[in-house]
Write a protein that holds these residues in place. Structure first.
Motif, PDB file in Angstrom:
ATOM      1  N   ASN A  87     -28.403  44.558  -4.373  1.00  0.00           N
ATOM      2  CA  ASN A  87     -28.072  45.620  -3.433  1.00  0.00           C
ATOM      3  C   ASN A  87     -28.290  45.213  -1.982  1.00  0.00           C
ATOM      4  OD1 ASN A  87     -27.828  48.593  -2.480  1.00  0.00           O
ATOM      5  ND2 ASN A  87     -29.883  47.994  -1.827  1.00  0.00           N
ATOM      6  N   ALA A  88     -29.249  44.352  -1.716  1.00  0.00           N
ATOM      7  CA  ALA A  88     -29.588  43.998  -0.340  1.00  0.00           C
ATOM      8  C   ALA A  88     -28.386  43.406   0.386  1.00  0.00           C
ATOM      9  CB  ALA A  88     -30.744  43.000  -0.322  1.00  0.00           C
ATOM     10  N   ALA A  89     -28.197  43.814   1.637  1.00  0.00           N
ATOM     11  CA  ALA A  89     -27.080  43.296   2.430  1.00  0.00           C
ATOM     12  C   ALA A  89     -27.368  43.515   3.909  1.00  0.00           C
ATOM     13  CB  ALA A  89     -25.771  43.979   2.049  1.00  0.00           C
ATOM     14  N   TRP A  90     -26.739  42.694   4.710  1.00  0.00           N
ATOM     15  CA  TRP A  90     -26.804  42.845   6.161  1.00  0.00           C
ATOM     16  C   TRP A  90     -25.508  43.508   6.613  1.00  0.00           C
ATOM     17  CZ3 TRP A  90     -26.332  38.419  10.283  1.00  0.00           C
ATOM     18  CH2 TRP A  90     -26.707  38.923  11.541  1.00  0.00           C
ATOM     19  N   VAL A  91     -25.598  44.792   6.997  1.00  0.00           N
ATOM     20  CA  VAL A  91     -24.445  45.528   7.500  1.00  0.00           C
ATOM     21  C   VAL A  91     -24.427  45.342   9.010  1.00  0.00           C
ATOM     22  CG1 VAL A  91     -23.254  47.734   7.608  1.00  0.00           C
ATOM     23  CG2 VAL A  91     -24.710  47.202   5.645  1.00  0.00           C
ATOM     24  N   VAL A  92     -23.515  44.520   9.481  1.00  0.00           N
ATOM     25  CA  VAL A  92     -23.516  44.142  10.889  1.00  0.00           C
ATOM     26  C   VAL A  92     -22.093  44.165  11.430  1.00  0.00           C
ATOM     27  CG1 VAL A  92     -23.373  41.692  10.279  1.00  0.00           C
ATOM     28  CG2 VAL A  92     -24.283  42.349  12.513  1.00  0.00           C
ATOM     29  N   THR A  93     -21.938  44.648  12.657  1.00  0.00           N
ATOM     30  CA  THR A  93     -20.619  44.711  13.260  1.00  0.00           C
ATOM     31  C   THR A  93     -20.216  43.355  13.839  1.00  0.00           C
ATOM     32  OG1 THR A  93     -21.579  45.444  15.362  1.00  0.00           O
ATOM     33  CG2 THR A  93     -20.838  47.150  13.830  1.00  0.00           C
ATOM     34  N   SER A  94     -18.937  43.046  13.715  1.00  0.00           N
ATOM     35  CA  SER A  94     -18.385  41.838  14.324  1.00  0.00           C
ATOM     36  C   SER A  94     -16.875  41.903  14.233  1.00  0.00           C
ATOM     37  CB  SER A  94     -18.898  40.570  13.635  1.00  0.00           C
ATOM     38  OG  SER A  94     -18.323  40.418  12.351  1.00  0.00           O
ATOM     39  N   SER A  95     -16.205  41.231  15.161  1.00  0.00           N
ATOM     40  CA  SER A  95     -14.753  41.141  15.167  1.00  0.00           C
ATOM     41  C   SER A  95     -14.357  39.673  15.299  1.00  0.00           C
ATOM     42  CB  SER A  95     -14.169  41.949  16.336  1.00  0.00           C
ATOM     43  OG  SER A  95     -14.530  41.335  17.570  1.00  0.00           O
ATOM     44  N   ILE A  96     -13.079  39.410  15.381  1.00  0.00           N
ATOM     45  CA  ILE A  96     -12.610  38.041  15.544  1.00  0.00           C
ATOM     46  C   ILE A  96     -13.157  37.419  16.834  1.00  0.00           C
ATOM     47  CG2 ILE A  96     -10.481  38.743  16.715  1.00  0.00           C
ATOM     48  CD1 ILE A  96     -10.885  35.818  14.220  1.00  0.00           C
ATOM     49  N   ASP A  97     -13.439  38.262  17.827  1.00  0.00           N
ATOM     50  CA  ASP A  97     -13.899  37.758  19.121  1.00  0.00           C
ATOM     51  C   ASP A  97     -15.325  37.229  19.089  1.00  0.00           C
ATOM     52  OD1 ASP A  97     -11.488  38.416  20.431  1.00  0.00           O
ATOM     53  OD2 ASP A  97     -12.135  40.506  20.570  1.00  0.00           O
ATOM     54  N   ASP A  98     -16.181  37.820  18.254  1.00  0.00           N
ATOM     55  CA  ASP A  98     -17.595  37.413  18.274  1.00  0.00           C
ATOM     56  C   ASP A  98     -18.096  36.897  16.924  1.00  0.00           C
ATOM     57  OD1 ASP A  98     -17.661  39.789  16.882  1.00  0.00           O
ATOM     58  OD2 ASP A  98     -18.645  40.912  18.473  1.00  0.00           O
TER      59      ASP A  98
END
Length: 263
Positions: A87-98
């Protein structure tokens, strides 16, 4: 009780979906290994579940040997292992730019590689008990939001892994592998994440219908209820399957009329 006397390792279970799964498993008669990074949160969950029903393992999943130590915790405390919940996960925002190479590698290490290593470490014990693996993915595995690029890639990899191992491990070892893909779930970390993005403290109290036809998003305990089916003997010989748990179809959804935004 549907999970009576089963021993289950649940990663990322000091909070959110993992915590809800641990709570429900104990109610259904299981013994659980609670895992996470937060010692204080882990101790709180341990007190709630009772030390007779749960053991606590605090460690970063990306540390060498962590998978083996988690399995050993289950064996030392309860003498066997019937199931693993990744279940453990890193929910992190990112796009093609970063999203660069180093960042993507870190996301994959936590969300995709660590579950594979845990399955490898647990496999000899799961074979003994005829047990199974339940991976907790995400509906973002299908394509994901523009600002969840790396996360979506990692969950897509996890879903492919589930289908691949769900076939090979069941045939060769008698170990089932299945997956739940939750939609938008109201966890403690999701509440804070949206506040950090500028939403109000009560953002989850008025969700537009385009995001949640029910007027609310899914509760962790509702994901946990589904998890019990896959962890119990009720799921029979079913393996290599992925269950979506969202309020609307992920493919072929009609465009909603309500286009108001979350505040």
């Amino acid at each position: 009780m549907r999970l009576k006397d089963k021993v289950i390792v649940i990663t990322g279970s000091t909070t959110g979906i993992g915590k809800a799964i641990a709570q429900r498993c104990v109610k259904e008669g299981a013994k659980v290994v609670v895992h996470g990074l937060e010692e204080a949160w882990g101790q709180e969950v341990l007190r709630e579940l009772g030390e007779d029903n749960a053991a606590l393992h605090i460690e970063d999943l990306t540390q060498d040997g962590c998978a083996e130590r988690l399995v050993k915790t289950a064996l030392n405390r309860f003498g066997k292992l019937d199931a693993l919940v990744n279940n453990a996960a890193w929910v992190v925002t990112s796009s093609i730019d970063d999203t660069d190479k180093t960042f993507l590698q870190k996301v994959l290490e936590i969300n995709t590689i660590a579950p594979l290593l845990l399955i490898k470490a647990a496999l000899p014990e799961l074979e003994k008990t005829g047990g199974g693996v339940l991976n907790i993915g995400s509906v973002n595995a299908w394509s994901g939001e523009p600002q969840l690029l790396a996360y979506s890639i990692s969950k897509g990899g996890l879903m492919t892994m589930t289908r691949n191992l769900g076939d090979s491990l069941f045939r060769d070892y008698g170990v089932k592998v299945n997956q739940i893909n939750p939609g938008w779930v109201l966890t403690e970390t999701e509440i804070q994440r949206k506040k950090d993005q500028g939403l109000s403290d009560a953002w989850y109290e008025s969700i537009p219908a385009m995001y949640a036809p029910a007027g609310r998003i899914i509760w962790p305990k509702e994901i946990a209820a589904a998890a019990v089916f896959w962890l119990s003997d009720e799921s029979g010989p079913v393996s290599g399957q992925v269950m979506e748990l969202e309020q609307y179809p992920m493919i072929g959804r009609n465009a909603p009329k309500d286009t108001s935004t979350i505040k």
